[in-house]
Design an enzyme around this catalytic site. Sequence first.
Site, PDB file in Angstrom:
ATOM      1  N   ASP A   9       0.846  -1.188   0.000  1.00 17.19           N
ATOM      2  CA  ASP A   9       0.000   0.000   0.000  1.00 17.19           C
ATOM      3  C   ASP A   9       0.881   1.237   0.000  1.00 17.19           C
ATOM      4  OD1 ASP A   9      -2.416   1.344  -0.152  1.00 17.19           O
ATOM      5  OD2 ASP A   9      -2.752   1.356   2.003  1.00 17.19           O
ATOM      6  N   GLY A  10       0.340   2.314  -0.529  1.00 13.28           N
ATOM      7  CA  GLY A  10       1.003   3.603  -0.517  1.00 13.28           C
ATOM      8  C   GLY A  10       0.083   4.641   0.091  1.00 13.28           C
ATOM      9  N   GLU A  47       2.434   3.745  -4.203  1.00 17.29           N
ATOM     10  CA  GLU A  47       1.882   2.424  -4.520  1.00 17.29           C
ATOM     11  C   GLU A  47       2.889   1.613  -5.337  1.00 17.29           C
ATOM     12  OE1 GLU A  47      -0.906   1.162  -3.376  1.00 17.29           O
ATOM     13  OE2 GLU A  47      -2.204   2.849  -2.883  1.00 17.29           O
ATOM     14  N   ASP A  69      -4.379  -2.397  -3.314  1.00 19.86           N
ATOM     15  CA  ASP A  69      -5.656  -1.698  -3.467  1.00 19.86           C
ATOM     16  C   ASP A  69      -5.579  -0.632  -4.553  1.00 19.86           C
ATOM     17  OD1 ASP A  69      -4.233   0.367  -2.284  1.00 19.86           O
ATOM     18  OD2 ASP A  69      -5.463   0.454  -0.479  1.00 19.86           O
ATOM     19  N   HIS A 124      -8.972  -0.075   2.713  1.00 24.31           N
ATOM     20  CA  HIS A 124      -9.651   0.298   3.962  1.00 24.31           C
ATOM     21  C   HIS A 124     -10.888  -0.556   4.206  1.00 24.31           C
ATOM     22  CE1 HIS A 124      -6.945   3.698   3.824  1.00 24.31           C
ATOM     23  NE2 HIS A 124      -7.371   3.936   2.597  1.00 24.31           N
ATOM     24  N   ASP A 134      -1.427  -0.210   5.039  1.00 20.52           N
ATOM     25  CA  ASP A 134      -1.865   1.173   5.116  1.00 20.52           C
ATOM     26  C   ASP A 134      -1.314   1.832   6.375  1.00 20.52           C
ATOM     27  OD1 ASP A 134      -3.628   3.450   4.215  1.00 20.52           O
ATOM     28  OD2 ASP A 134      -4.529   3.047   6.175  1.00 20.52           O
TER      29      ASP A 134
END
Length: 163
Positions: A9-10, A47, A69, A124, A134
Amino acid sequence: MTQVTIYTDGACSGNPGPGGYGAILQSGKHSRELAQGYRRTTNNRMELMAVYAALKLLTRPCVVTLYSDSRYVVDGIEKGWAKGWKARGWKKADKQPAVNADLWADILEVLAKHQVKLIWVKGHASNPGNNRCDELAVAASKSANLLIDKGYETGKITAAELI
């Protein structure tokens, strides 16, 4: 070949702004987390950096299932967009420059060493691996040791350097 599961994740506070990435690598009983923050970057770059940093850690060819994501990342690889941009000299189909070509070039290089399947997950939501990444990315973006994202801040990386 070794089976590896990766979550990435970024995060970015502002876009552009301070950002960070987080990644988790899992294989058998082994698990490793990594994260890094940058002083000025974009969410998409974070990302991409998460994917690159995680894959670069693999020291031998592996079968990888990578969860992200980011539709940008997943579609860029799974739909072959990045390979197309590279084939056209880092230009999109509309002849405009491909954004983040420096990172896409790095990712294509490490992808060639492994069998990688990317899977999009809703951010999320109820994916514990993505949620932890995250947390790592946000914390990294707020850390004291923010690096310079040279590809973003200096803009001195050209398509010619990528070929």
